[in-house]
Structure formats: structure tokens, C-alpha cells
Write an enzyme that holds these catalytic residues in place. Structure first.
Site, PDB file in Angstrom:
ATOM      1  N   HIS A  24       0.845  -1.199   0.000  1.00 15.41           N
ATOM      2  CA  HIS A  24       0.000   0.000   0.000  1.00 15.41           C
ATOM      3  C   HIS A  24       0.879   1.246   0.000  1.00 15.41           C
ATOM      4  O   HIS A  24       2.056   1.191   0.333  1.00 15.41           O
ATOM      5  CB  HIS A  24      -0.902   0.027   1.242  1.00 15.41           C
ATOM      6  CG  HIS A  24      -0.129   0.121   2.537  1.00 15.41           C
ATOM      7  ND1 HIS A  24       0.573  -0.939   3.075  1.00 15.41           N
ATOM      8  CD2 HIS A  24       0.065   1.154   3.376  1.00 15.41           C
ATOM      9  CE1 HIS A  24       1.155  -0.566   4.204  1.00 15.41           C
ATOM     10  NE2 HIS A  24       0.873   0.706   4.406  1.00 15.41           N
TER      11      HIS A  24
ATOM     12  N   ASP B  61       0.624   5.062   1.914  1.00 18.27           N
ATOM     13  CA  ASP B  61      -0.072   5.451   3.147  1.00 18.27           C
ATOM     14  C   ASP B  61      -1.254   6.391   2.899  1.00 18.27           C
ATOM     15  O   ASP B  61      -1.141   7.388   2.183  1.00 18.27           O
ATOM     16  CB  ASP B  61       0.916   6.086   4.133  1.00 18.27           C
ATOM     17  CG  ASP B  61       1.802   5.013   4.775  1.00 18.27           C
ATOM     18  OD1 ASP B  61       1.307   3.884   4.981  1.00 18.27           O
ATOM     19  OD2 ASP B  61       2.978   5.293   5.055  1.00 18.27           O
TER      20      ASP B  61
ATOM     21  N   HIS C  84       4.651   0.115  -0.116  1.00 16.09           N
ATOM     22  CA  HIS C  84       5.506  -0.629   0.809  1.00 16.09           C
ATOM     23  C   HIS C  84       4.697  -1.745   1.460  1.00 16.09           C
ATOM     24  O   HIS C  84       3.460  -1.730   1.447  1.00 16.09           O
ATOM     25  CB  HIS C  84       6.121   0.284   1.873  1.00 16.09           C
ATOM     26  CG  HIS C  84       5.111   1.043   2.673  1.00 16.09           C
ATOM     27  ND1 HIS C  84       4.494   2.186   2.208  1.00 16.09           N
ATOM     28  CD2 HIS C  84       4.580   0.810   3.900  1.00 16.09           C
ATOM     29  CE1 HIS C  84       3.647   2.629   3.117  1.00 16.09           C
ATOM     30  NE2 HIS C  84       3.673   1.815   4.158  1.00 16.09           N
TER      31      HIS C  84
ATOM     32  N   ARG D  76       6.350   6.326  13.773  1.00 16.00           N
ATOM     33  CA  ARG D  76       5.976   6.756  12.415  1.00 16.00           C
ATOM     34  C   ARG D  76       5.352   8.151  12.368  1.00 16.00           C
ATOM     35  O   ARG D  76       4.547   8.520  13.226  1.00 16.00           O
ATOM     36  CB  ARG D  76       4.970   5.754  11.842  1.00 16.00           C
ATOM     37  CG  ARG D  76       4.637   5.991  10.399  1.00 16.00           C
ATOM     38  CD  ARG D  76       3.614   4.995   9.911  1.00 16.00           C
ATOM     39  NE  ARG D  76       2.368   5.696   9.640  1.00 16.00           N
ATOM     40  CZ  ARG D  76       1.480   5.328   8.719  1.00 16.00           C
ATOM     41  NH1 ARG D  76       1.695   4.264   7.981  1.00 16.00           N
ATOM     42  NH2 ARG D  76       0.374   6.013   8.533  1.00 16.00           N
TER      43      ARG D  76
END
Ligand code: SIN
Length: 282
Positions: free
Chosen positions: A100, A102, A258, A273
């Protein structure tokens, strides 16, 4: 630290580089320009040997743009845009497994993600990336032209990968929130987007988030979405980042997908993150 000491080493044929010789806490604008150029050149940069507080990560992210909100995990108390990605030894499912980009279901999805490794398993727990520019450029001109006319409907519901609620219910080490609202996050974006700084065109479509093409049914759209994902993730379009504590990887969400590899059962992995730089895909 002077930027002429910065070493940029590609890690695969298509995308990805390791960056050494920079301290992101103390770098000057010239050093950041070198790191940013590596990001533009390689799409994924794994910057080694950092020691970053939450504020330091926010400061690096601010060089890219405003922070983006992630709706489904509670942020840190003093840093609401930063959150911890944790898999405890007793857990079997991971966060971010499956290809996907983000939050493509947001109206202004992030330009970049910053992922900082705090604790990594002694082996495994790598992240795979694929190059959506190389994938686009490998298509026939007629396919490129046709895809250029399509828009994708992107949803947070994770309909084709088991549903977000079920998925997040088994990620016990993380502060999950708001999954019941997942279906309300939906955005329409072009299937081929143009990257402002480079003029490159990139595929912007994933099995996880793109439910269908505008004006077509899900049944009609699905075969092509599946094919595009299989094409984009061909081995020669990928690279793999092996994490060590102190590595921060910055990846370009406009030009990559990723997938976090879940191959470290019984071991702990703890990352932090931030997504940064809201964009209007065109
Ligand atoms: C994510 O998809 O943001 C998580 C990636 C990872 O943990 O490697």
C-alpha cells in the site's frame, strides 16, 4: 557535520538508497539538501545511525511539510501526529503488512512517511518497497494512455483484505482507535499521478485501498486493480530495507508502495511513524 561526508549508496536496481554520514539533529540546510536530493533520486532513503527524540522526528518531517493525521492509531501524548508501530512477541499479525501507499483514502495524502526504528528483531522485520514510476514506465503507451483517463476510489475500509476492524482487532500492541469510522474515509485520486519536482508519472493504485475506478463497478475494476498490483510489485521494481535501531527511512508515498514483512514471530519490533506533507494528487 559537513554534507560532503554524506554517502548515498543505492541498495537495488530500481529504487532505494542507504544514507550515512549525516546527523539529522544537527544538520544544516546544505546537508538536508543532499539528503533531500537522495530522496528525490531514490524514492526511499534509509538513513543510518540516528538518535532521534520525538521532537527531532517532527523537525525532520517539517522539512518536508505539515504533518498528516493518521486516523486509526492514537498519537503520542505530546506529539499527536507521531505514533508507535509495535508488534509484541505474543502477537502474530503485524501493522502495515500488504502492499500500500499510506492513507490514499485521505483527500490530501502524505508526500512522505518517516519510520524510525527503536527496537528491531535480530533477524526479519524488513520492509519491502516498490517503484511506481518504473512500473508506470514499463507499461505500453496505450495502457499508459488509458490509465491516464482513470480515477480511483480509495477507501480506508480494507474491504479486500479482511476489513479494517478485524485486521486491527488483532494488533494488540498498538493504540488502535476509530476503526468503526473506516468506511467514512474515502477519496478520489488519479490512477496516474505526476510528481511536481521531477515531472515523473507514477501509478497510484493499490489492492488494499483502491476499491474501484470512477464510473465503473467494483467487479469491472477488480481485475485491472489486481493486475496493476502484480505488475507494480514485480521483483525488479522492488527494494528491501533491513532495519537496525537508529535507522530512519523516509519514503515517497507518491511514487512507491511498501509492505512490512511479518517473519519475526516471537520477537519484538518497535518503530515510530510520522507522515508528512499533505498533497493534492494530480
Ligand atoms: C507502515 O505501513 O507504515 C508500517 C511499515 C513497517 O512497519 O515496516
Amino acid at each position: 557535520m559537513s554534507h560532503d561526508k554524506i554517502e548515498v549508496t543505492p541498495i537495488a536496481g530500481s529504487l532505494g538508497a542507504e544514507v550515512r554520514g549525516v546527523d539529522l539533529r544537527t544538520m544544516d540546510n546544505h546537508a538536508w539538501a543532499a539528503v533531500h536530493q537522495a530522496f528525490l533520486d531514490h524514492k526511499v532513503v534509509a538513513i543510518r545511525d540516528q538518535d532521534l527524540s520525538p521532537q527531532d522526528i517532527m523537525d525532520v518531517g517539517a522539512r518536508i511539510g505539515e504533518p498528516n493525521h493518521y486516523p486509526f492509531v492514537k498519537g503520542m501524548d505530546d506529539f499527536p501526529f507521531l505514533f508507535d508501530v509495535v508488534k509484541e512477541p505474543v502477537e502474530t499479525r503485524n501493522f502495515g503488512g500488504g502492499w500500500h501507499s499510506d492513507t490514499t483514502y485521505m483527500k490530501t495524502p502524505p508526500l512522505a512517511t518517516l519510520l524510525y526504528a527503536i527496537e528491531t528483531p535480530p533477524r526479519g522485520g524488513d520492509t519491502l518497497y516498490c517503484d511506481m514510476v518504473a512500473a508506470y514506465e514499463a507499461l505500453s503507451p496505450r495502457m499508459q494512455e488509458m490509465l491516464g483517463t482513470l480515477k480511483g476510489i480509495n477507501s480506508a475500509a480494507l474491504k479486500h483484505t479482511g476489513g479494517r476492524k478485524a485486521h486491527h482487532a488483532v494488533i494488540g500492541g498498538m493504540k488502535i482507535q476509530g476503526t468503526e469510522e473506516a468506511e467514512s474515509y474515502e477519496a478520489v485520486h488519479p490512477i496516474v499521478r505526476t510528481i511536481a519536482e521531477t515531472g515523473q508519472k507514477a501509478l497510484y493504485c493499490s489492492r488494499a485501498h483502491t476499491t474501484h475506478f470512477e464510473g465503473m463497478t467494483e467487479d469491472e475494476s477488480r481485475p485491472l486493480i489486481e493486475w496493476l498490483q502484480a505488475h507494480a510489485t514485480r521483483q525488479e521494481f522492488t527494494c528491501r530495507v533491513n532495519w537496525k535501531p537508529g535507522t530512519i527511512t523516509i519514503w515517497d508515498n507518491r511514487r512507491t508502495m511498501h509492505s512490512a514483512i511479518n517473519d519475526y514471530q516471537g520477537m519484538r519490533r518497535h518503530m515510530r511513524r510520522l507522515t508528512s506533507g499533505p498533497t493534492h494528487p494530480v
